[in-house]
Design an enzyme around this catalytic site. Sequence first.
Site, PDB file in Angstrom:
ATOM      1  N   TYR A   1      18.228 -23.796 -27.928  1.00  0.00           N
ATOM      2  CA  TYR A   1      17.872 -23.462 -29.349  1.00  0.00           C
ATOM      3  C   TYR A   1      18.915 -24.658 -30.164  1.00  0.00           C
ATOM      4  O   TYR A   1      19.946 -24.936 -29.500  1.00  0.00           O
ATOM      5  CB  TYR A   1      18.108 -22.248 -29.978  1.00  0.00           C
ATOM      6  CG  TYR A   1      19.580 -21.707 -30.009  1.00  0.00           C
ATOM      7  CD1 TYR A   1      20.191 -21.922 -31.324  1.00  0.00           C
ATOM      8  CD2 TYR A   1      20.012 -21.278 -28.940  1.00  0.00           C
ATOM      9  CE1 TYR A   1      21.558 -21.454 -31.428  1.00  0.00           C
ATOM     10  CE2 TYR A   1      21.419 -20.889 -29.075  1.00  0.00           C
ATOM     11  CZ  TYR A   1      22.230 -20.884 -30.234  1.00  0.00           C
ATOM     12  OH  TYR A   1      23.363 -20.495 -30.541  1.00  0.00           O
TER      13      TYR A   1
ATOM     14  N   TYR B   1      27.171 -25.259 -24.678  1.00  0.00           N
ATOM     15  CA  TYR B   1      27.319 -25.103 -26.243  1.00  0.00           C
ATOM     16  C   TYR B   1      27.654 -26.671 -26.710  1.00  0.00           C
ATOM     17  O   TYR B   1      28.534 -27.213 -25.987  1.00  0.00           O
ATOM     18  CB  TYR B   1      28.426 -24.154 -26.549  1.00  0.00           C
ATOM     19  CG  TYR B   1      28.395 -23.879 -28.092  1.00  0.00           C
ATOM     20  CD1 TYR B   1      27.624 -22.723 -28.533  1.00  0.00           C
ATOM     21  CD2 TYR B   1      29.427 -24.395 -28.824  1.00  0.00           C
ATOM     22  CE1 TYR B   1      27.989 -22.566 -29.816  1.00  0.00           C
ATOM     23  CE2 TYR B   1      29.435 -24.223 -30.172  1.00  0.00           C
ATOM     24  CZ  TYR B   1      28.570 -23.249 -30.671  1.00  0.00           C
ATOM     25  OH  TYR B   1      28.715 -22.791 -31.955  1.00  0.00           O
TER      26      TYR B   1
ATOM     27  N   PHE C   1      25.844 -25.417 -37.555  1.00  0.00           N
ATOM     28  CA  PHE C   1      25.102 -26.390 -36.528  1.00  0.00           C
ATOM     29  C   PHE C   1      25.776 -25.987 -35.126  1.00  0.00           C
ATOM     30  O   PHE C   1      26.787 -26.160 -34.729  1.00  0.00           O
ATOM     31  CB  PHE C   1      25.578 -27.762 -36.718  1.00  0.00           C
ATOM     32  CG  PHE C   1      25.107 -28.908 -35.677  1.00  0.00           C
ATOM     33  CD1 PHE C   1      24.313 -29.788 -36.043  1.00  0.00           C
ATOM     34  CD2 PHE C   1      25.758 -28.945 -34.337  1.00  0.00           C
ATOM     35  CE1 PHE C   1      23.653 -30.585 -35.010  1.00  0.00           C
ATOM     36  CE2 PHE C   1      25.285 -29.892 -33.409  1.00  0.00           C
ATOM     37  CZ  PHE C   1      24.453 -30.778 -33.913  1.00  0.00           C
ATOM     38  N   GLU C   2      24.820 -25.753 -34.202  1.00  0.00           N
ATOM     39  CA  GLU C   2      25.135 -25.475 -32.993  1.00  0.00           C
ATOM     40  C   GLU C   2      23.707 -25.769 -32.046  1.00  0.00           C
ATOM     41  O   GLU C   2      22.741 -25.241 -32.373  1.00  0.00           O
ATOM     42  CB  GLU C   2      25.728 -24.119 -32.769  1.00  0.00           C
ATOM     43  CG  GLU C   2      24.904 -23.010 -33.030  1.00  0.00           C
ATOM     44  CD  GLU C   2      25.553 -21.485 -32.775  1.00  0.00           C
ATOM     45  OE1 GLU C   2      26.690 -21.416 -32.394  1.00  0.00           O
ATOM     46  OE2 GLU C   2      24.757 -20.433 -32.707  1.00  0.00           O
ATOM     47  N   ILE C   3      23.917 -26.268 -30.857  1.00  0.00           N
ATOM     48  CA  ILE C   3      22.861 -26.474 -29.805  1.00  0.00           C
ATOM     49  C   ILE C   3      23.585 -25.824 -28.691  1.00  0.00           C
ATOM     50  O   ILE C   3      24.446 -26.017 -28.225  1.00  0.00           O
ATOM     51  CB  ILE C   3      22.493 -27.824 -29.541  1.00  0.00           C
ATOM     52  CG1 ILE C   3      22.305 -28.727 -30.882  1.00  0.00           C
ATOM     53  CG2 ILE C   3      21.494 -28.126 -28.361  1.00  0.00           C
ATOM     54  CD1 ILE C   3      21.993 -30.404 -30.611  1.00  0.00           C
TER      55      ILE C   3
END
Length: 383
Positions: free
Chosen positions: A197, A225, A282-284
């Site tokens: 995500y 991450y 904001f994180e993927i």
Amino acid sequence: MVLKLTTTTRYILLVIFITLGLHSILSFTHEDYGNATSLRNIANQLSWGQTVNADTVAPNDALKYPDSLLTRRANACLLMLARNSDVNDAVKSVRRLEDRFNRKFGYPWVFLNEEPFSDEFKMRVSNVISGEVIFGQVPQEHWYQPDWIDEEKAKAGRDKLVQDHVIYGGSVSYRNMCRFNSGFFYRHPILQQFKWYWRVEPDVHFHCDIDFDPFLYMERHNKTYAFTITMYEYHATIPTLWDTVKDFVKENPQYVAQDNALGYLSDDGGNSYNLCHFWSNFEIADMDFWRGEAYTKFFDYLDRTGGFYYERWGDAPVHSIAVALFQNKDQIHFFDEIGYEHNPYVHCPSGQAAYTQGKCACDRQRSFDYDGYSCMRQWDRIQ
């Protein structure tokens, strides 16, 4: 009439058939070879037309993000938690990320809300999205303050933070959100179909074109991450968090990665927490990490203390501490190439090449990377 072939012609035809056969086999068994030699990729290398180069690379590290554009997609989604009242800001964020990234890649969007989305929200958001859109409601048991929380104690904690002028100090809904983002969003039924995500919040800015696929880069390089901004947390909101973390680690040392990022979190070998965290708006990330045994036990351990409500534990330090301790440090990635802004902080690519190639619009003088409140120096020292 019988067509007679000379010996030379027969050899030429044989070579052609063998070459085509080998090409077919390699294209089927080796994905990178197939991508590199596809007609679409070859066409993109030619000078005519306006198609995007499938081998667009990150400017700071040649061939860092190869062959990701216009090829397969990862099992991923773009995720936003929003309320109906956020519709204007939600549309802004979606439009910006669609323009800078997703119109080229077509990843599905997932929107979650603790209440049903209004028809207006769904219509306006869907209208600016190029692909699939999914709307969902957060289960009540994942959102609201649990019954076992001592409300009198929780209220005393909130009143103290209000008195100390701590942002969101008196908000129960903010605490609900932090707890949900820490331990429940990845359990939502809609998200079970996805592995990756990208978290997006209302009214954020993406200042650069993103002509590579961050999901595929992370997948291919064993990343868990990714972040763009790192900063200090307010100590007043997490006074007992680090002691709780140390208690968990003492009881569960098997989960600590050998080459972890403790040096980012602590200046004294783990005795104290320096308050550094990845800014999680904001994180993927790989949801399989959150779903795994180590993080599940870690979150449950934290949750049982009531710290999300008695104090004001945020998902940013909780996520950051977990990934820094339970993953190797090289599984955490800094996307310098992604220009990002969540008011009041901006990350702008540091190099001129990245800035130019990304057609960035941010002011590099405003970049938060080495501001006095930034933790980039702590991140740099463990690289």
